[in-house]
Write a protein that holds these residues in place. Structure first.
Motif, mmCIF file in Angstrom:
data_model
loop_
_atom_site.group_PDB
_atom_site.id
_atom_site.type_symbol
_atom_site.label_atom_id
_atom_site.label_comp_id
_atom_site.label_asym_id
_atom_site.label_seq_id
_atom_site.Cartn_x
_atom_site.Cartn_y
_atom_site.Cartn_z
ATOM 1 N N PHE A 59 -1.891 -3.471 8.806
ATOM 2 C CA PHE A 59 -2.020 -4.445 7.725
ATOM 3 C C PHE A 59 -1.069 -4.141 6.578
ATOM 4 C CE2 PHE A 59 -4.374 -5.049 3.637
ATOM 5 C CZ PHE A 59 -4.311 -6.432 3.580
ATOM 6 N N ALA A 60 -0.941 -2.846 6.228
ATOM 7 C CA ALA A 60 -0.214 -2.482 5.008
ATOM 8 C C ALA A 60 1.291 -2.618 5.178
ATOM 9 C CB ALA A 60 -0.552 -1.040 4.645
ATOM 10 N N LYS A 92 -4.816 9.389 1.662
ATOM 11 C CA LYS A 92 -5.757 8.644 0.827
ATOM 12 C C LYS A 92 -6.993 9.499 0.578
ATOM 13 C CE LYS A 92 -7.972 5.820 4.387
ATOM 14 N NZ LYS A 92 -7.954 4.466 4.963
ATOM 15 N N CYS A 137 0.838 -1.209 0.000
ATOM 16 C CA CYS A 137 0.000 0.000 0.000
ATOM 17 C C CYS A 137 0.868 1.253 0.000
ATOM 18 C CB CYS A 137 -0.916 -0.002 1.227
ATOM 19 S SG CYS A 137 -2.116 1.345 1.167
ATOM 20 N N GLY A 194 -4.718 -3.382 -0.019
ATOM 21 C CA GLY A 194 -3.879 -2.191 0.035
ATOM 22 C C GLY A 194 -3.892 -1.496 -1.326
ATOM 23 N N LEU A 195 -3.315 -0.303 -1.361
ATOM 24 C CA LEU A 195 -3.289 0.479 -2.611
ATOM 25 C C LEU A 195 -1.964 0.182 -3.311
ATOM 26 C CD1 LEU A 195 -4.642 3.827 -1.061
ATOM 27 C CD2 LEU A 195 -5.960 1.919 -2.045
ATOM 28 N N PHE A 238 -3.332 4.222 11.814
ATOM 29 C CA PHE A 238 -3.980 3.148 12.577
ATOM 30 C C PHE A 238 -3.791 1.787 11.927
ATOM 31 C CE2 PHE A 238 -6.770 5.095 9.542
ATOM 32 C CZ PHE A 238 -7.181 3.999 8.795
ATOM 33 N N CYS A 239 -3.098 1.724 10.791
ATOM 34 C CA CYS A 239 -3.101 0.503 9.991
ATOM 35 C C CYS A 239 -1.953 -0.418 10.372
ATOM 36 C CB CYS A 239 -3.018 0.865 8.508
ATOM 37 S SG CYS A 239 -3.124 -0.587 7.443
ATOM 38 N N ALA A 298 -0.278 4.181 0.815
ATOM 39 C CA ALA A 298 -0.738 5.101 1.863
ATOM 40 C C ALA A 298 -0.098 4.725 3.197
ATOM 41 C CB ALA A 298 -2.257 5.063 1.965
ATOM 42 N N SER A 299 -0.231 5.615 4.178
ATOM 43 C CA SER A 299 0.423 5.357 5.464
ATOM 44 C C SER A 299 -0.498 5.759 6.607
ATOM 45 C CB SER A 299 1.742 6.115 5.534
ATOM 46 O OG SER A 299 1.531 7.465 5.135
ATOM 47 N N CYS A 300 -1.696 5.196 6.625
ATOM 48 C CA CYS A 300 -2.662 5.514 7.676
ATOM 49 C C CYS A 300 -2.094 5.098 9.039
ATOM 50 C CB CYS A 300 -3.975 4.791 7.411
ATOM 51 S SG CYS A 300 -4.611 5.099 5.763
HETATM 52 S S1 SF4 Z 1 -4.256 -0.624 3.666
HETATM 53 FE FE1 SF4 Z 1 -5.901 0.918 3.839
HETATM 54 S S2 SF4 Z 1 -5.829 1.572 5.988
HETATM 55 FE FE2 SF4 Z 1 -3.852 0.513 5.555
HETATM 56 S S3 SF4 Z 1 -2.423 2.168 4.941
HETATM 57 FE FE3 SF4 Z 1 -3.377 1.357 3.060
HETATM 58 S S4 SF4 Z 1 -5.153 2.723 2.697
HETATM 59 FE FE4 SF4 Z 1 -4.527 3.007 4.838
#
Ligand code: SF4
Length: 373
Positions: free
Chosen positions: A83-84, A201, A74, A121-122, A80-81, A76-78
């Motif tokens: 998973f990515a 995001k 992914c 993920g992105l 709270f995540c 992105a760098s949220c």
């Molecule tokens: S997988 Fe979703 S929540 Fe996790 S960093 Fe990427 S966009 Fe954000």
């Protein structure tokens, strides 16, 4: 729950809200904030339960689904995540081949599941055909299975990456077999919070607009809210009201799904996880504010099974699905099981004094409470 003493509602400072609800008057931002401020969670729960029973009686829905995350790469760098993984090749990063993804469904050919739920993920390097082929392959294997795939955040990312409009992306995915959108990626709509926890995001307006377009094209969808981190009560209610406004416009949301923040293995690990009381209150207030969304769902993977069961008396009428092989919450420290059988879900609904109803994604009844699981 029976009758709740009016004196208790009055003592809790909620007597006028009960009257408003009785008169069919919509609750507003200030009302929602007061509900969150009430320390009498049973009084709030009683009001929510009344609304829940008006709509659904004792019926409690769940579905037989599998969840699949085809890649956790992914850009992105949220905060709270958990998973990515940012780049392909980072420890723990994975991307399934199409065959691997299809195999997850093929191996369940004997199971009467009705839904495949996909979020990813992105990933910056996959071609768009990866996603359209993913859907086509699932439909080849199980034509009758409902494909609830890709959050609005993924749709926005595809549009930007592949040079299409959001609507074009949706249309192409629908042509490949997409049946509805999940509600993930909403997080908190208030810009203050979104800037801090999910700055890179798709923003709130685009998230809502993608659901607007999806509803216009005939897709149904859900809407989520990530709670229990840095958001205020006002920002929670504001989130619910923005969803309510879009629902007034389109009527396309099926369920509102509060998602509990889990603090392990992410950049917000200094925060505590939300308490059970907070979880019950969030679901209850959602039921009371969202008078135009039919279902409030407790995602048992995130809340824990026992709290989800209790939430069935706090406004919740849906327990999501059997959810096999969930990764996103388990990488954030969830200690819930990854899957329950339909029999187990039905049993815990019955144990909570409710009637289990197996539904499909669009809330058509598959098997009712009369069936002995
Ligand atoms: S997988 Fe979703 S929540 Fe996790 S960093 Fe990427 S966009 Fe954000």
């Amino acid at each position: 729950m029976g009758d709740f003493p009016l004196s208790r509602l009055t003592h809790a400072g909620l007597g006028d809200l009960a009257e408003k609800l009785d008169a069919g008057v919509r609750l507003d931002l200030a009302d929602g904030v007061r509900l969150f401020g009430s320390r009498d969670v049973l009084a709030v729960g009683w009001l929510a339960n009344r609304e829940r029973e008006r709509r659904h009686g004792r019926r409690t829905y769940f579905n037989y689904n599998i969840r699949l995350e085809a890649t956790n790469v992914c850009v992105a760098s949220c905060l709270f995540c958990s998973f990515a993984r940012l780049k392909p090749g980072d420890p723990g990063a994975y991307t399934m081949s199409l065959e691997e993804a299809w195999d997850k469904l093929r191996r369940r050919s004997h199971q009467p599941l009705t839904e495949v739920h996909v979020v990813n993920g992105l990933h910056p390097d996959l071609p768009f055909e990866y996603y359209t082929e993913l859907l086509r392959g699932f439909k080849r294997i199980r034509p009758e299975v409902h494909l609830k795939c890709f959050t609005a955040v993924e749709i926005a990312f595809f549009a930007d990456l592949y040079g299409m409009s959001d609507e074009q992306v949706l249309r192409e995915l629908m042509a490949a077999g997409l049946d509805s959108l999940p509600g993930g990626g909403a997080e908190i709509f208030a810009e203050r919070v979104r800037r801090k926890i999910a700055h890179d995001k798709c923003g709130t307006e685009r998230y809502l607009d993608i659901h607007r377009v999806a509803h216009r094209l005939g897709l149904r969808s859900n809407v989520t809210m990530l709670y229990g981190h840095i958001e205020t009560a006002e920002e929670r209610v504001d989130h619910m009201l923005r969803a309510r406004r879009l629902q007034d416009e389109t009527g396309g949301f099926q369920a509102f799904i509060p998602l509990a923040f889990h603090p392990d293995n992410n950049q917000m690990r200094q925060l505590p996880a939300p308490s059970a009381t907070d979880t019950l209150q969030v679901h209850a207030v959602a039921r009371l504010m969202l008078d135009n969304i039919a279902h409030v769902k407790a995602f048992w993977i995130a809340t824990g099974v026992e709290v989800a069961q209790t939430a069935l008396w706090f406004g919740v009428d849906d327990l999501d699905g059997t959810v096999q092989e969930e990764k996103i919450y388990h990488m954030a420290g969830a200690r819930t099981p990854e899957a329950m059988t339909t029999r187990e879900i039905a049993r815990l609904i019955r144990a909570a004094g409710r009637e289990p109803v197996e539904r499909d994604t669009l809330y058509n009844e598959v098997r009712s409470a009369q069936v002995v699981w």
